[in-house]
Each structure stands twice: as structure tokens, then as C-alpha cells.
Enzyme design. Structure first.
Site, PDB file in Angstrom:
ATOM      1  N   CYS A  90       0.810  -1.233   0.000  1.00 32.47           N
ATOM      2  CA  CYS A  90       0.000   0.000   0.000  1.00 32.47           C
ATOM      3  C   CYS A  90       0.837   1.274   0.000  1.00 32.47           C
ATOM      4  O   CYS A  90       0.324   2.337  -0.334  1.00 32.47           O
ATOM      5  CB  CYS A  90      -0.948   0.023   1.193  1.00 32.47           C
ATOM      6  SG  CYS A  90      -1.932  -1.476   1.374  1.00 32.47           S
ATOM      7  N   HIS A 360      -8.399   3.487  -3.567  1.00 29.74           N
ATOM      8  CA  HIS A 360      -7.058   3.106  -3.103  1.00 29.74           C
ATOM      9  C   HIS A 360      -6.406   2.113  -4.061  1.00 29.74           C
ATOM     10  O   HIS A 360      -6.366   0.915  -3.795  1.00 29.74           O
ATOM     11  CB  HIS A 360      -7.179   2.518  -1.687  1.00 29.74           C
ATOM     12  CG  HIS A 360      -5.932   1.924  -1.131  1.00 29.74           C
ATOM     13  ND1 HIS A 360      -4.649   2.346  -1.463  1.00 29.74           N
ATOM     14  CD2 HIS A 360      -5.761   0.909  -0.217  1.00 29.74           C
ATOM     15  CE1 HIS A 360      -3.760   1.631  -0.792  1.00 29.74           C
ATOM     16  NE2 HIS A 360      -4.402   0.749  -0.042  1.00 29.74           N
ATOM     17  N   CYS A 390      -1.278   2.444   6.646  1.00 30.48           N
ATOM     18  CA  CYS A 390      -0.972   1.073   7.025  1.00 30.48           C
ATOM     19  C   CYS A 390      -0.562   0.316   5.766  1.00 30.48           C
ATOM     20  O   CYS A 390      -0.872   0.735   4.652  1.00 30.48           O
ATOM     21  CB  CYS A 390      -2.167   0.412   7.700  1.00 30.48           C
ATOM     22  SG  CYS A 390      -3.670   0.336   6.694  1.00 30.48           S
ATOM     23  N   GLY A 392      -0.133  -3.682   4.031  1.00 28.73           N
ATOM     24  CA  GLY A 392      -0.364  -5.118   4.092  1.00 28.73           C
ATOM     25  C   GLY A 392       0.903  -5.873   4.430  1.00 28.73           C
ATOM     26  O   GLY A 392       1.993  -5.537   3.952  1.00 28.73           O
TER      27      GLY A 392
END
Length: 404
Positions: A90, A360, A390, A392
Site C-alpha cells: 500500500c 485506493h 498502514c 499489508g
């Protein structure tokens, strides 16, 4: 010490995966368009001076395979420009910005392009990660996750306490459910945050903010795509409350209080202060500091907390010094406690809506949020901004910017 400045950004509209506006565009072509658009905003800069073209991609396979960055350079006829493709899921294109920042600070270059892309629509068979990539050591943790998903409310416990490895491949929605349990974030609070994201995005569209942030895309049939697919005017708490949980029968995460799957690309041009002075450029912002952190993959949504603290400490600043804070909205369940633990008030947090509304695309998001944050600081006359997310696999990442 040499400073690193952002002098241009460009980001595409964000399409909905498999049914949205960008399904007909290859990810390498889309990335090339955004790099070209960003460079066009710095006409005094000869693209041949680019020391490296760095592209973030969360799932680098299929049409996003090989070395995507080098493919983009060749598509742009920049044969002498090197390229590297980077995966930090991400935060992939925030990582490429960090790499450019570090290279400039180290005196190993003066001109970099940091870009990011994700086209979920064009993944091979809808996904880019093969089953054989899953390490069997995660089997016990995976079974525990499957048992949770099949029903029954079991409180989240740190997997390290029962002798198993954290499940690095846990579904992201399961991590959101874990964080919701761990921090006591209920369904109503998540839905309220999701409605807030949609309503703020709707207001920002009406004010022209998102039009200033987006670089339109012309499709092969001549259609111009100039807006994100995601924002839904008129979203209400009542409507969100009707949606069923997606990941657990007794869960709180729904399609309405998390981000959708998306397509999109963005690019950021980063140069040294020497180039700024030499070419008489007007920078958008100075990169002040960055930070990364790790935590159990099963509660990856809390990653922004420690990463932001590290970036702020390196900058010698506090969260109260930040005029705007952008926490990527993977899930309302993780943004709410992350913002709370950092001490970010509502007025400064995702002021124009976030990923729940606009989307996203994993590899794109780092560069997209950079663009949004810089436009937001300019809109409000702010000085400092914090971008964080955050990641993954159990990570967090953050960057502090100072508007020039």
C-alpha cells in the site's frame, strides 16, 4: 546538507476495478501518461537529467510485471533513464519517494521521478499473487483466520502468544476486524466515518478541489475521464447501516466503510536544491523526513501510529505542528484508532475525503496522497503536512512535508 524538493505532481482519476472508467488502459501506459504529465509541469527540466525513475506497484505481475519502471522509461523514449520497480504494497509509491529523498540527501543524484500504479482490473485472473507463494509455516495462523471467518465471535489475540507465526497473507478485511475488536471500534462509528469521507469528498468536488488534483485521461474513443469513480453523492448513515458485513458474519466491516478495489497511477518529480536554484524552479514542498515501522500482520491497520511517530521525531516536530494529516482510508476501523492514538483532531484529518470515497489503487496511493496533501496545504495556507498509511503484511509508513 542537500535538500530534496517536490516540484511537480500528477495523478490520474481513480477508476473502479473491473467495471470502472480505466479498465481499458494498460498500467504501464497509464503510468507513462502520468510521468509525462508531471514532467510537463517542469518545462525547464530536461528529462534526460533524470537519475532514476522509480515506480511503486503493489502486485507487480502480468501487465504490471517485468520491470515496470524501465518499461515506462522506454515508452517515454527516455532510453538513458534507469528504472526500478518497488513493492511495499500500500505504500509502494511513498517508498519510491523515500528512495529519491535518500539518494538526494546522500549526494547520489539530483533529479528523480517517483511514480506508482495499480490496475486491479487487469490482474491475471483477478489477482497477481499465486497460491504457491504462501509459506506453509503460516498454515496454522491461516486456519485460525478461516475459523474466525466461518462464524463465531472470538477475540483477537496476538498469534505470537500461541506459538504460531503471524499470518502475513491474512485478508486485509480480517485485519480490520481484528483492529476493531482490539480497539473497540463499533459498526456505528465506522459507518459514521465512512459517511464523513463521502460527504467531505462531495464537498471538495463541489468546490473544485478534486478537479485541481486530477490530471484528466483521454480514452481511445475520445472520452475524457476527469473525475474519480468512487465518490457517491448523498451517502447517509441509514444507507450504510443496511450493508451486510463482508469478512465475518458477526463482523463490522462492510463494503461501505472500507475502500473499494481500484485502478490508477500518479507521479511526483523530486529534485535537489541545487537544481531548484540552477533552473529557477518554484518548489511545491520540501521533504522533511520519513519513517517506517512493523507490527503483527494481523493488526496491520495500526501501522500509521509508530511510523508517524518516527517521522515526526526525525523532523523535530509534533503532530500538533501538522496543519493537515492524511491517513490512508483502507478501512474506517483502522483510521479511527490510528488518528486517536496519534492525537489528530477531526478538522485536520483527511479534510477532503479519503480512500473510502476516492479509492485506493495500492501502488498509486502513496503518490496520490502526496498530491492531495500538497494541494490541501496550498488550499488552506498550511505549512506542514503528514502523510501516513498502514501496509499489508504488517507495516506502517509516513512522511512529513513542508510546503515551500
Amino acid at each position: 546538507m542537500t535538500e530534496a524538493y517536490i516540484v511537480a505532481t500528477a495523478r490520474s482519476p481513480i477508476g473502479r476495478a473491473r467495471k470502472g472508467s480505466l479498465i481499458g488502459i494498460r498500467p504501464d501506459d497509464l503510468t507513462a501518461r502520468m510521468v509525462r504529465a508531471a514532467l510537463a509541469k517542469v518545462p525547464a527540466l530536461d528529462p534526460a537529467r533524470i537519475d532514476d525513475l522509480l515506480v511503486g506497484c503493489g502486485q507487480p505481475a502480468g501487465e504490471q510485471g517485468f520491470n515496470l519502471a524501465r518499461i515506462v522509461a522506454v515508452l517515454l523514449r527516455l532510453d538513458t533513464v534507469a528504472g526500478a520497480t518497488v513493492n511495499r504494497y500500500c505504500s509502494s509509491s511513498l517508498q519510491t519517494t523515500r528512495m529519491a529523498f535518500h539518494a538526494i540527501k546522500a549526494g547520489e543524484g539530483d533529479v528523480f521521478v517517483s511514480a506508482g500504479v495499480e490496475s486491479v482490473s487487469r490482474y491475471v485472473h483477478g489477482r497477481a499473487d499465486a497460491e504457491e507463494a504462501h509459506n506453509p509455516l503460516f498454515a496454522d495462523a491461516g486456519a485460525r483466520t478461516a475459523a474466525r471467518a466461518s462464524g463465531g465471535a472470538s477475540p483477537w489475540t496476538d498469534p505470537r502468544t500461541d506459538g504460531t507465526a503471524p499470518d502475513a497473507y491474512i485478508a486485509m478485511g480480517q485485519t480490520a476486524e481484528n483492529v476493531a475488536q482490539l480497539r473497540g471500534i463499533g459498526r456505528a462509528e465506522q459507518d459514521a466515518f465512512a459517511a464523513r469521507s463521502q460527504q467531505r469528498a462531495e464537498a471538495a468536488i463541489a468546490s473544485g478541489f478534486w478537479a485541481r488534483d486530477i490530471t484528466p485521461i483521454t480514452l481511445e474513443d475520445g472520452t475524457v475521464v476527469a473525475a474519480d469513480d468512487g465518490p457517491r453523492p448523498g451517502v447517509t448513515l441509514e444507507g450504510l447501516a443496511t450493508l451486510e458485513p463482508v469478512f465475518r458474519p458477526d463482523g463490522t466491516v462492510t463494503a461501505g466503510n472500507c475502500c473499494p478495489l481500484n485502478d490508477g497511477a500518479a507521479a511526483v518529480v523530486i529534485v535537489s536544491d541545487r537544481v531548484v536554484d540552477e533552473l529557477g524552479l518554484t518548489p511545491l514542498a520540501r521533504i522533511v523526513s520519513t519513517g517506517v515501522s512493523g507490527l503483527s500482520p494481523e493488526i496491520m491497520g495500526l501501522g500509521p501510529v509508530e511510523a508517524s511517530r518516527r517521522a515526526l521525531a526525525r523532523a523535530g516536530l509534533d503532530v500538533d505542528d501538522m496543519d493537515l494529516v492524511e491517513i490512508n482510508e483502507a478501512f474506517a476501523a483502522q483510521v479511527i484508532p490510528s488518528a486517536r492514538e496519534l492525537g489528530v483532531d477531526d478538522e485536520r484529518l483527511n479534510a477532503f475525503g479519503g480512500a473510502i470515497a476516492v479509492g485506493h489503487p495500492f501502488g498509486m496511493t502513496g503518490a496520490r496522497i502526496t498530491s492531495t496533501l500538497l494541494n490541501g496545504l496550498a488550499e488552506r495556507g498550511g505549512r506542514y503536512g503528514l502523510e501516513t498509511m498502514c501496509v499489508g503484511g504488517g507495516q506502517g509508513m509516513a512522511m512529513v512535508l513542508e510546503r515551500a
